[in-house]
Scaffold this active site. Structure first.
Site, PDB file in Angstrom:
ATOM      1  CE1 TYR A   1      -4.106   1.919   0.557  1.00 38.92           C
ATOM      2  CE2 TYR A   1      -2.770   3.164   2.115  1.00 38.92           C
ATOM      3  CZ  TYR A   1      -3.924   3.028   1.360  1.00 38.92           C
ATOM      4  OH  TYR A   1      -4.887   4.018   1.408  1.00 38.92           O
TER       5      TYR A   1
ATOM      6  CE  LYS B   1      -3.709   4.725  -1.850  1.00 36.00           C
ATOM      7  NZ  LYS B   1      -4.707   5.320  -2.751  1.00 36.00           N
TER       8      LYS B   1
HETATM    9  P1  NDP Z   1     -13.925   2.651  -0.330  1.00 36.15           P
HETATM   10  O1  NDP Z   1     -13.633   1.211  -0.149  1.00 36.15           O
HETATM   11  O2  NDP Z   1     -15.199   3.203   0.184  1.00 36.15           O
HETATM   12  O3  NDP Z   1     -13.859   3.037  -1.876  1.00 36.15           O
HETATM   13  C1  NDP Z   1     -12.953   2.472  -2.764  1.00 36.15           C
HETATM   14  C2  NDP Z   1     -13.469   2.713  -4.159  1.00 36.15           C
HETATM   15  O4  NDP Z   1     -12.527   2.209  -5.103  1.00 36.15           O
HETATM   16  C3  NDP Z   1     -14.799   2.033  -4.418  1.00 36.15           C
HETATM   17  O5  NDP Z   1     -15.624   2.910  -5.142  1.00 36.15           O
HETATM   18  C4  NDP Z   1     -14.414   0.824  -5.262  1.00 36.15           C
HETATM   19  O6  NDP Z   1     -15.463   0.514  -6.155  1.00 36.15           O
HETATM   20  C5  NDP Z   1     -13.222   1.391  -6.037  1.00 36.15           C
HETATM   21  N1  NDP Z   1     -12.347   0.339  -6.537  1.00 36.15           N
HETATM   22  C6  NDP Z   1     -11.552  -0.494  -5.836  1.00 36.15           C
HETATM   23  N2  NDP Z   1     -10.909  -1.341  -6.650  1.00 36.15           N
HETATM   24  C7  NDP Z   1     -11.314  -1.037  -7.923  1.00 36.15           C
HETATM   25  C8  NDP Z   1     -11.032  -1.558  -9.214  1.00 36.15           C
HETATM   26  N3  NDP Z   1     -10.176  -2.584  -9.387  1.00 36.15           N
HETATM   27  N4  NDP Z   1     -11.629  -0.991 -10.275  1.00 36.15           N
HETATM   28  C9  NDP Z   1     -12.502   0.033 -10.122  1.00 36.15           C
HETATM   29  N5  NDP Z   1     -12.799   0.578  -8.930  1.00 36.15           N
HETATM   30  C10 NDP Z   1     -12.229   0.032  -7.842  1.00 36.15           C
HETATM   31  O7  NDP Z   1     -12.653   3.394   0.286  1.00 36.15           O
HETATM   32  P2  NDP Z   1     -12.234   4.922   0.368  1.00 36.15           P
HETATM   33  O8  NDP Z   1     -13.288   5.804  -0.136  1.00 36.15           O
HETATM   34  O9  NDP Z   1     -11.708   5.126   1.704  1.00 36.15           O
HETATM   35  O10 NDP Z   1     -10.997   4.950  -0.628  1.00 36.15           O
HETATM   36  C11 NDP Z   1     -10.850   5.897  -1.661  1.00 36.15           C
HETATM   37  C12 NDP Z   1      -9.377   6.224  -1.832  1.00 36.15           C
HETATM   38  O11 NDP Z   1      -8.934   6.928  -0.679  1.00 36.15           O
HETATM   39  C13 NDP Z   1      -8.489   4.991  -1.982  1.00 36.15           C
HETATM   40  O12 NDP Z   1      -7.511   5.228  -2.974  1.00 36.15           O
HETATM   41  C14 NDP Z   1      -7.848   4.874  -0.605  1.00 36.15           C
HETATM   42  O13 NDP Z   1      -6.598   4.240  -0.649  1.00 36.15           O
HETATM   43  C15 NDP Z   1      -7.727   6.350  -0.230  1.00 36.15           C
HETATM   44  N6  NDP Z   1      -7.558   6.583   1.198  1.00 36.15           N
HETATM   45  C16 NDP Z   1      -8.611   6.383   2.065  1.00 36.15           C
HETATM   46  C17 NDP Z   1      -8.439   6.608   3.423  1.00 36.15           C
HETATM   47  C18 NDP Z   1      -9.548   6.467   4.407  1.00 36.15           C
HETATM   48  O14 NDP Z   1      -9.327   6.643   5.595  1.00 36.15           O
HETATM   49  N7  NDP Z   1     -10.747   6.155   4.027  1.00 36.15           N
HETATM   50  C19 NDP Z   1      -7.131   7.023   3.953  1.00 36.15           C
HETATM   51  C20 NDP Z   1      -6.110   7.209   2.958  1.00 36.15           C
HETATM   52  C21 NDP Z   1      -6.338   6.995   1.627  1.00 36.15           C
HETATM   53  P3  NDP Z   1     -15.959  -0.959  -6.572  1.00 36.15           P
HETATM   54  O15 NDP Z   1     -15.687  -1.875  -5.417  1.00 36.15           O
HETATM   55  O16 NDP Z   1     -17.416  -0.749  -6.856  1.00 36.15           O
HETATM   56  O17 NDP Z   1     -15.174  -1.271  -7.787  1.00 36.15           O
END
Ligand code: NDP
Length: 253
Positions: A158, A162
């Site tokens: 990760y 990142k």
């Molecule tokens: P969620 O799990 O709520 O959202 C993740 C999103 O990414 C979903 O919409 C999922 O959609 C999509 N996704 C994952 N894998 C794929 C794929 N292979 N193809 C297309 N879409 C994909 O998590 P967050 O909202 O927290 O995460 C959003 C971003 O923020 C990420 O990059 C995460 O690393 C980053 N982040 C979040 C933090 C937090 O505290 N929440 C902290 C630091 C960074 P679906 O499953 O429908 O494909």
């Protein structure tokens, strides 16, 4: 300032969490939005909410960001529907934990492929359209753990992905600056999304926030809005290549 009427934004990972929040923030200022992810049912629900609440157009496209062919066709669909892409929020991502010495090749590649390659594929495809249009705002979503490590977190894949997003952001900012495209990153701290659901409200994490985070708590979802609007705005044309920590001060202390 911050009027997005006439702008088109593509947000990956728009089916939940921060991606949906970013899409709503941009729609709230008048942008038409395309939300992209794998779960079609969640995209459909979010589209209804966005169109009903903000009166903008919302396109949904089912796409796995790890597949460059799907990314190409997704970007083509958005351009066919809206005519252009002004703003890209490359947000889709997954968590990745596991001891570095024991991690399988598959686990390593899954995280790198989603969190780094997926960001690059979207930058490449949307960037081509932005170069033609001499305008673009790209915001890549990194993480607190792209900037720092943490003892016992075991986040090699990760953190590598990142951190890679931050390097990619700087390189693209340098390469595309003369085309009117800004490329910046956001590194969120802890927000209550599905990614964090197993841990974020546990006693251990509440204590962790209280003692470790300068603001003393997790982030609220609407606290993400102002950062995305700032970086996506036409007015922020002289801000490029930076990573904005949206983390309650975690990386300050
Ligand atoms: P969620 O799990 O709520 O959202 C993740 C999103 O990414 C979903 O919409 C999922 O959609 C999509 N996704 C994952 N894998 C794929 C794929 N292979 N193809 C297309 N879409 C994909 O998590 P967050 O909202 O927290 O995460 C959003 C971003 O923020 C990420 O990059 C995460 O690393 C980053 N982040 C979040 C933090 C937090 O505290 N929440 C902290 C630091 C960074 P679906 O499953 O429908 O494909």
């Amino acid at each position: 300032m911050f009027d997005f009427h006439g702008r088109v934004a593509l947000v990956t990972g728009g089916s939940s969490g921060l991606g949906f929040e970013f899409a709503k923030a941009l729609a709230g200022q008048g942008a038409d939005v395309a939300i992209v992810a794998r779960r079609a049912d969640r995209l459909a629900e979010n589209k209804s909410e966005i169109e009903r609440t903000y009166g903008v157009r919302c396109l949904t496209v089912q796409c796995d960001v790890c597949d460059p062919d799907q990314v190409r066709s997704t970007v083509a669909k958005v351009i066919a529907e809206f005519g252009k892409i002004d703003i890209l929020v490359a947000n889709a991502g997954i968590g990745g934990r596991g001891e570095a010495a024991e991690m399988s090749d598959e686990d390593w590649m899954k995280v790198i492929s989603t969190n780094l390659c997926g960001v690059y594929y979207f930058c490449r495809e949307a960037g081509r359209n932005m170069i033609q249009n001499h305008y673009g705002r790209i915001i890549n979503i990194s993480s607190l753990y792209g900037l720092v490590g943490k003892k016992n977190m075991c986040s090699a894949s990760y953190s590598a992905a990142k951190g890679g997003v931050i390097g990619l952001t700087k390189a693209l900012a340098c390469e595309w600056g003369e085309h009117g495209i800004t490329v910046n990153a956001i590194s969120p701290g802890y927000y209550p999304t599905e990614l964090m659901t197993p841990w974020i409200d546990s006693d251990k994490y509440l204590e962790f926030f209280r003692t470790r985070c300068p603001v003393g708590r997790k982030g609220n979802m609407n606290e993400a809005d102002s950062t995305i609007l700032f970086l996506a705005a036409e007015e922020s044309s002289y801000v490029t290549g930076i990573t904005v920590p949206m983390d309650g001060g975690w990386t300050a202390g």
